[in-house]
Design an enzyme around this catalytic site. Structure first.
Site, short mmCIF file in Angstrom:
data_model
loop_
_atom_site.label_atom_id
_atom_site.label_comp_id
_atom_site.label_asym_id
_atom_site.label_seq_id
_atom_site.Cartn_x
_atom_site.Cartn_y
_atom_site.Cartn_z
N CYS A 194 18.35 -83.22 -2.90
CA CYS A 194 19.08 -83.48 -4.15
C CYS A 194 19.06 -82.24 -5.02
O CYS A 194 18.10 -81.44 -4.98
CB CYS A 194 18.40 -84.65 -4.87
SG CYS A 194 19.07 -85.09 -6.49
N CYS B 166 19.60 -90.36 -8.16
CA CYS B 166 19.87 -89.55 -9.34
C CYS B 166 21.32 -89.70 -9.80
O CYS B 166 21.61 -89.59 -11.00
CB CYS B 166 19.54 -88.08 -9.07
SG CYS B 166 17.76 -87.79 -8.85
N HIS C 181 12.26 -84.25 -11.64
CA HIS C 181 12.45 -83.67 -10.32
C HIS C 181 12.50 -84.78 -9.27
O HIS C 181 11.64 -85.66 -9.24
CB HIS C 181 11.33 -82.69 -10.00
CG HIS C 181 11.45 -81.40 -10.76
ND1 HIS C 181 10.44 -80.89 -11.53
CD2 HIS C 181 12.50 -80.54 -10.87
CE1 HIS C 181 10.83 -79.77 -12.08
NE2 HIS C 181 12.07 -79.52 -11.70
N CYS C 182 13.50 -84.71 -8.42
CA CYS C 182 13.71 -85.75 -7.41
C CYS C 182 12.75 -85.58 -6.25
O CYS C 182 12.57 -84.47 -5.74
CB CYS C 182 15.15 -85.71 -6.91
SG CYS C 182 15.53 -87.02 -5.73
N HIS D 163 21.34 -78.51 -12.71
CA HIS D 163 19.98 -79.02 -12.53
C HIS D 163 19.26 -79.10 -13.88
O HIS D 163 18.67 -80.13 -14.23
CB HIS D 163 19.21 -78.10 -11.58
CG HIS D 163 17.74 -78.39 -11.47
ND1 HIS D 163 17.19 -79.08 -10.41
CD2 HIS D 163 16.70 -78.09 -12.30
CE1 HIS D 163 15.88 -79.20 -10.59
NE2 HIS D 163 15.55 -78.60 -11.74
N GLU D 164 19.33 -78.03 -14.65
CA GLU D 164 18.60 -77.97 -15.92
C GLU D 164 19.21 -78.91 -16.96
O GLU D 164 18.49 -79.55 -17.73
CB GLU D 164 18.55 -76.53 -16.43
CG GLU D 164 17.83 -75.55 -15.52
CD GLU D 164 16.37 -75.88 -15.29
OE1 GLU D 164 15.81 -76.72 -16.02
OE2 GLU D 164 15.77 -75.30 -14.37
#
Length: 363
Positions: free
Chosen positions: A272, A294, A266-267, A256-257
């Site tokens: 997600c 994404c 951010h989605c 994620h990061e």
């Protein structure tokens, strides 16, 4: 509970774009790939691979942090986003402090993380830098006044990573099992990043199921205030054991990061891995992989065959779980550490369904 349900037309625009040049790029996907990506238009329907976002409380990320949704076009046209190139195509992972039991198991755990990251960002190289102790970073630290556990200062760690960043790095990420804080006025932070510099540091300490209990072993027995520069307090300091759940959460947080470092925000479209999270329960609700929108963002940044990426992730989950660490000698027999992938079972099944879509092109 609130369900965020976008219309099929909204999702189509977010994925494909109304711009002719971006629609033309989209048309280069195979029929099977488009079938997979367009599954998102049917989110929430029986058998769909992708689900809408659910907001369970006002403390969830979307409620607490209103943001503009980032569709593919706004991502693609962002002049500030960073993209790997021939000279900067490696993700570096720097471990700080110990992970679980010191020794071969620590090395194996970090290697599992590296291998997962290599599959997730398929096509890029992912390398481990030699592990460092907390003292080697020269960072400031404190004892948290609420939880009475040790914490290290993120800003100092980012400066350390900046000095360590290799020339061919797309980004460098520091990972630690020790809790973090960004400044004195904050209670804690899961991580902090400098996206423009391609650096970030993240802690997995609070992913231990026992962290918020009174019996958490990382609580210092006495209320002491160690002197700055005296890192002896970290010698033998407790870090959580490597469980399947902690490995899953670690993989999710790390990817994620790193996704943010590509410029992916951010989605807010579908369930997600790039959704924001304010707390552990919300983080656990996120899936392990990208939604179609994404996925298209990372695909245009890296360039890979979608099926090959899914196969690499599936292989990581299914490969021989018993791996040998270190050479075998008469006095030091090789140690076998099973990869704890039980918590990945749902994701494993989902990857198989994705690959079936890509092979048949049918819903």
């Amino acid at each position: 509970m609130k369900v965020i349900q976008h219309t099929a037309e909204e999702l189509r625009t977010a994925l494909v774009s109304n711009s002719k040049d971006l629609a033309k790029i989209y048309s280069k996907y195979t029929k099977e790939e488009r079938c997979l990506l367009e599954e998102g238009f049917h989110s929430g329907q029986p058998g769909s691979l992708f689900q809408p976002i659910t907001v369970h409380s006002d403390s969830d990320w979307i409620s607490a942090h209103p943001e503009e949704p980032q569709d593919f076009e706004s991502f693609y046209r962002d002049s500030y986003r960073r993209t790997p190139d021939a000279s900067h195509n490696t993700i570096y992972i720097q471990t700080i402090g110990s992970f679980g039991e010191v020794g071969a198991l620590t090395d194996q755990h970090v290697e599992w993380l590296r291998d997962y990251c290599q599959a997730f960002f398929y096509g890029l190289s992912v390398k481990l830098l030699p592990a460092v102790t907390v003292s080697e970073t020269g960072c400031s630290f404190r004892v948290n006044s609420n939880s009475n556990n040790l914490q290290i200062l993120t800003g100092d760690l980012l400066r350390f990573l900046g000095n360590k960043k290799p020339k061919d790095a797309f980004c460098i990420v520091g990972i630690t099992m020790i809790d973090l804080y960004p400044e004195d006025s904050w209670n804690f932070v899961f991580g902090q990043a400098s996206l423009s510099m391609g650096m970030g540091v993240f802690s997995f300490a609070r992913y231990d199921d026992n962290f918020y209990t009174r019996g958490y072993a990382g609580r210092l027995k006495k209320r002491i205030q160690p002197r700055q520069g005296d890192y002896s307090v970290f010698e033998g300091y407790y870090t959580p054991p490597i469980t399947s759940t902690l490995l899953l959460r670690s993989c999710k947080t790390m990817t994620h990061e790193i996704g943010h470092m590509f410029g992916i925000r951010h989605c807010q479209w579908l369930n997600c891995v790039m959704q924001g999270s304010n707390h552990l329960e919300e983080s656990d609700r996120r899936p392990l992989d990208f939604c179609p929108i994404c996925l298209r963002k990372i695909h245009v940044s890296v360039g890979f065959k979608i099926a090959e990426r899914y196969k690499a992730l599936l292989h990581w989950m299914e490969e021989d779980r018993c791996q040998t660490s270190g050479p075998e000698t008469a006095s030091h027999p090789a140690t076998c550490f099973p990869k704890p992938t039980e918590a990945f079972h749902t994701s494993q099944q989902w990857l198989c369904r994705c690959l079936d879509r890509l092979e048949t092109g049918n819903r």
